[in-house]
Design an enzyme around this catalytic site. Structure first.
Site, PDB file in Angstrom:
ATOM      1  N   ASP A 235       0.865  -1.164   0.000  1.00 41.37           N
ATOM      2  CA  ASP A 235       0.000   0.000   0.000  1.00 41.37           C
ATOM      3  C   ASP A 235       0.910   1.224   0.000  1.00 41.37           C
ATOM      4  OD1 ASP A 235      -2.164   1.699   0.184  1.00 41.37           O
ATOM      5  OD2 ASP A 235      -2.255   1.570   2.365  1.00 41.37           O
TER       6      ASP A 235
ATOM      7  N   THR B 173       0.688   4.501   0.562  1.00 39.77           N
ATOM      8  CA  THR B 173       0.692   5.416   1.701  1.00 39.77           C
ATOM      9  C   THR B 173       1.093   4.663   2.960  1.00 39.77           C
ATOM     10  OG1 THR B 173      -1.100   6.664   0.670  1.00 39.77           O
ATOM     11  CG2 THR B 173      -0.677   7.075   3.002  1.00 39.77           C
TER      12      THR B 173
ATOM     13  N   ASP C 134      -1.121  -0.148   6.611  1.00 40.28           N
ATOM     14  CA  ASP C 134      -1.174   0.523   7.909  1.00 40.28           C
ATOM     15  C   ASP C 134      -2.533   1.123   8.200  1.00 40.28           C
ATOM     16  OD1 ASP C 134      -1.184   2.545   6.045  1.00 40.28           O
ATOM     17  OD2 ASP C 134       0.250   3.817   7.127  1.00 40.28           O
TER      18      ASP C 134
END
Length: 793
Positions: free
Chosen positions: A296, A298, A553
């Site tokens: 991911d 970000t 996250d």
């Protein structure tokens, strides 16, 4: 009145002191008593213990040295597991996210175990519910209950609704009163399972367990046959017992389970020193098998925070800065975008009090509020809020530079979450991705007022880490909810292969898993990926035979992390992601991932090496015992001889090989590969030993000289097996195998050692014959394992 006071101010200190605490026994690792029991009370220890007692009673004490294996196994196993336990327990405490509560009218952070029944618990995006409760405050609060119900759509919660532990907030803010805590909570087992020390299913452990099971069944009849033949054909009862024991003990791969446990435990400790929490031991195996890594963007490729770069008005006469400030300060738990805007606009101007609001969610990709006379304003992704036009084209140009672009706009109406049906999400089209849970995007009526760009900080270690994965044959897939062009720009800058060919996930097929899998294999960068699609990506890749690791996250990564073969959460991520991931990078360093994958590969490759060693010994002992039992002749060596050769060709080398570094990626088929090596090697070793013993025994030499000839052959053939297993040979492996040969040679020259191990190498004819047979057997072993290695089961 008490309830109203609790809702407003939370519990008082006096009420907290007398309330039931949220006590859930931590099971991040086994207890000391469980560790001791698991290492002491084993079937192997029982068998070896009985044989040890027989030799002590009927034989000489030198032949009972194999019994020390019990002591070594128990001590090493307990010490290594205690080290792993301490590491896991310390890291589990670090990994516990504090809970926000309101007590005595003030917001406080408390540890999960300090939450009590009746506490007023505050919620924001990404915060996990550790106890059950009743909602008393809701500001657009949306809760994801997928871990409980399997439904991916967030549920809007209003005052009076029930919330359950195991779920987590994804949008808005709110508060609830704890109604069930500790072991009474609905999903306390889910919470415990996230950090539980257990040995789940794995090919490696299942393979070792099957070896042990089948060998145990073989030992019983073969051991009985061997005892019978030795008692029938030996005049000396003590010699018969020690001969039978020598064969039975050699059949048992007593160190295999120990080495497997040590390798796993050392892997956990090594990763723990790098602030990497391995929440499930089989995750070590998953690390080695990974061939696709889904990232991911970000929080993984880019740092968690962002900086507000430019605010570009598109029309004059609009209060752009005031509207931005008001929207950014709506959320009590601001996301990274809101925090970046707040850093520049620290306060809200008078007259910007919000009425109805729509909080931001990763599925919706926009937020908004109605400010009364100031009108309704929205802030979100241009491709979600805008139709094609000048503003849309301008946003696309900015996104192509790698910047994150948002559009600030006005809209005549603002749909509220509770007013929508949410069917767009079920349909799986653009409306679902845009509107998200229960809210349609106000696309048609949005008047673009300004474009807002934010800079994402690329992690300084990202480039080197990605280069490592490319060298190791791990394919990287960048999966993000951001604009595909923006994601592509960052991925291209990091030199990810084919990063320029980005895909808008909203155009991907929802119902055709085969076609989706083909697109995933042929492309690298995917933007505008919804939480449900991330989960579909993992499933589609797994269906094509890939072993998939997923990093993340944010709360939008939870479902994919849960379904991936290996879920890796960032330490700074939401509690929900850390709860479902098998591995947590506590220091949030992307550069730790190569060490994570490398450790898994080291463990699996080395366990396969030592399995070859131990099972070669097992098979030569089985074959030798069968031949001796059927022929009714004396066993060719005593237990002390087996102890010496096993120590130099298996025990000591296995300890070094099990902990050595390696870069090999593990492949399925552990059990067949080991059998293809161990069976032919074991059979040929047994044949060589028996031939050497018979050749010596047919002459005029003594029994001790005959056994010495067999021991020389046994050592040389099994030493050659060690050389084959240790390949590729480097300086320390050459030193290891050479030192084992030197130790055996020195032992033959020292009188005390020769006497202790009952060796007499003085018969030149026997010794030369043993060496010659060993050389021939070594050549045959090399050819046999090479041929067997080319076979496929």
């Amino acid at each position: 009145m008490d309830r109203l006071s609790t809702v407003a101010n939370g519990l008082t200190s006096a009420q907290v002191a007398g309330a039931k605490p949220n006590h859930v026994p931590r099971r991040s690792s086994r207890s000391l008593s469980a560790i001791v029991r698991a290492n002491v009370f084993t079937l192997f220890n029982l068998v070896i213990g009985v044989l040890w007692a027989l030799v002590l009673i009927f034989g000489e004490w030198q032949d009972s040295l194999f019994g020390l294996v019990i002591v070594a196994n128990v001590l090493i196993g307990i010490v290594q597991e205690l080290r792993a336990k301490r590491t896991l327990d310390k890291l589990a405490v670090i990994n516990e996210a504090p809970v926000r509560v309101r007590r005595d009218g003030e917001e406080r952070l408390v540890q999960p175990r300090h939450v009590v029944l009746g506490d007023l618990i505050l919620l924001g995006p990404g915060e996990r519910l550790l106890v059950d409760g009743e909602v008393v405050e809701s500001d657009g609060l949306e809760v994801d209950e997928s871990l409980l119900t399997g439904e991916a759509d967030p549920v809007h919660k209003q005052s009076g609704d029930e919330v359950l532990s195991g779920s987590f907030a994804v949008a808005g803010a709110g508060a609830f009163v704890a109604t069930r805590v500790g072991t009474d909570a609905y999903a306390v087992k889910l919470a415990e399972e996230a950090s539980k020390f257990h040995l789940a299913h794995s090919e490696l452990r299942e393979g070792v367990a099957n070896f042990i099971k089948y060998i145990t069944w073989l030992v019983i009849p073969i051991g009985a046959l061997l005892i019978y033949s030795q008692l029938k054909h030996s005049a000396d009862f003590g010699t018969a017992i020690t001969g039978a024991v020598a064969g039975i003990v050699t059949m048992i791969p007593e160190g295999l389970v120990l080495m497997t446990s040590i390798a796993f435990a050392v892997g956990v400790v090594r990763l723990g020193r790098r602030k990497c929490l391995v929440q499930e031991l089989p995750a070590i195996e998953g690390l080695a098998r990974v061939d696709v890594l889904c990232l991911d963007k970000t929080g993984t490729l880019t740092a968690g925070g962002m900086d507000l770069d430019q605010v570009l008005p598109l029309r004059d006469g609009h209060p752009v800065e005031e509207a931005l400030a008001a929207l950014a300060h709506l959320d009590q738990s601001p996301n990274a975008t809101a925090q970046a805007i707040r850093a520049r606009y620290r306060s809200v101007q008078d007259g910007w009090a919000a009425g109805e609001t729509v909080p931001f969610s990763s599925a919706r990709k926009w937020s908004g509020a109605n400010f009364g006379e100031r009108g309704a304003w929205v802030l979100g992704a241009p491709d979600v809020l805008l139709d094609s036009g000048d503003a849309y084209d301008r946003a696309a140009e900015l996104s192509a530079t790698g910047a994150r672009v948002l559009v600030l706009g006005r809209t005549p109406t603002l749909p509220a979450p509770q007013q929508a049906s949410g069917t767009a999400v079920e349909a799986g089209g653009t409306g679902g991705a845009a509107g998200g849970p229960g809210v349609e995007a106000p696309r048609a009526g949005v008047e673009a007022v300004a474009l807002v760009t934010l800079k994402q900080r690329v992690r300084p270690d990202a480039h080197e880490t990605l280069r490592y994965f490319a060298k190791q044959g791990v394919t990287v897939k960048v999966i993000s909810g951001d604009n595909p062009t923006a994601v592509s720009a960052i991925a291209t800058g990091l030199e990810i292969p084919d990063a320029h060919r980005s895909v808008d996930a909203r155009d991907l097929p929802y119902d055709d898993e085969a076609k989706l899998g083909e697109l995933l294999d042929s492309h690298t960068v995917f933007g505008r990926v919804s939480p449900r699609q991330k989960r579909q990506f993992v499933t589609a890749l797994q269906a094509r035979g890939h072993t998939v690791a997923m990093t993340g996250d944010g709360v939008n990564d939870v479902l994919a992390l849960k379904d991936a073969d290996l879920g890796i959460a960032m330490g700074a991520g939401s509690p929900a992601t850390k709860a479902v991931a098998q591995v947590v990078l506590l220091d949030d360093k992307f550069a730790t991932l190569p060490h994570v994958v490398g450790e898994g590969r080291r463990v699996l490759a080395n366990i396969e090496r030592v399995s070859n060693l131990f099972l070669t010994k097992t098979f030569y002992a089985i074959v030798l015992s069968l031949l001796v039992g059927v022929a009714g002749v004396m066993f060719p060596f005593a237990p002390r001889h087996s102890t010496l050769t096993n120590a130099l060709t298996i025990g000591v080398p296995a300890l070094f090989l099990a902990l050595a570094p390696t870069f090999e990626r593990s492949k399925p088929g552990f059990v067949p590969r080991v059998l293809r090596f161990a069976v032919p090697a074991g059979v040929l070793c047994a044949a060589a030993v028996l031939l050497s013993f018979w050749a010596a025994h047919s002459g005029t030499s003594t029994l001790v000289e005959d056994q010495t000839s067999a021991v020389i052959t046994l050592f040389l053939t099994t030493w050659w097996v060690l050389v084959l297993i240790a390949r590729p040979l480097n300086w320390w492996r050459i030193a290891l195998v050479a030192s084992m040969a030197a130790a055996f040679a020195i032992g033959l020259t020292i009188p005390f050692v020769r006497h202790f191990f009952a060796l007499e190498p003085g018969n030149v004819g026997n010794d030369l014959a043993a060496i010659g047979i060993s050389i021939v057997a070594g050549v045959m072993i090399s050819v046999a394992v090479k041929v067997a290695g080319t076979l496929r089961t």
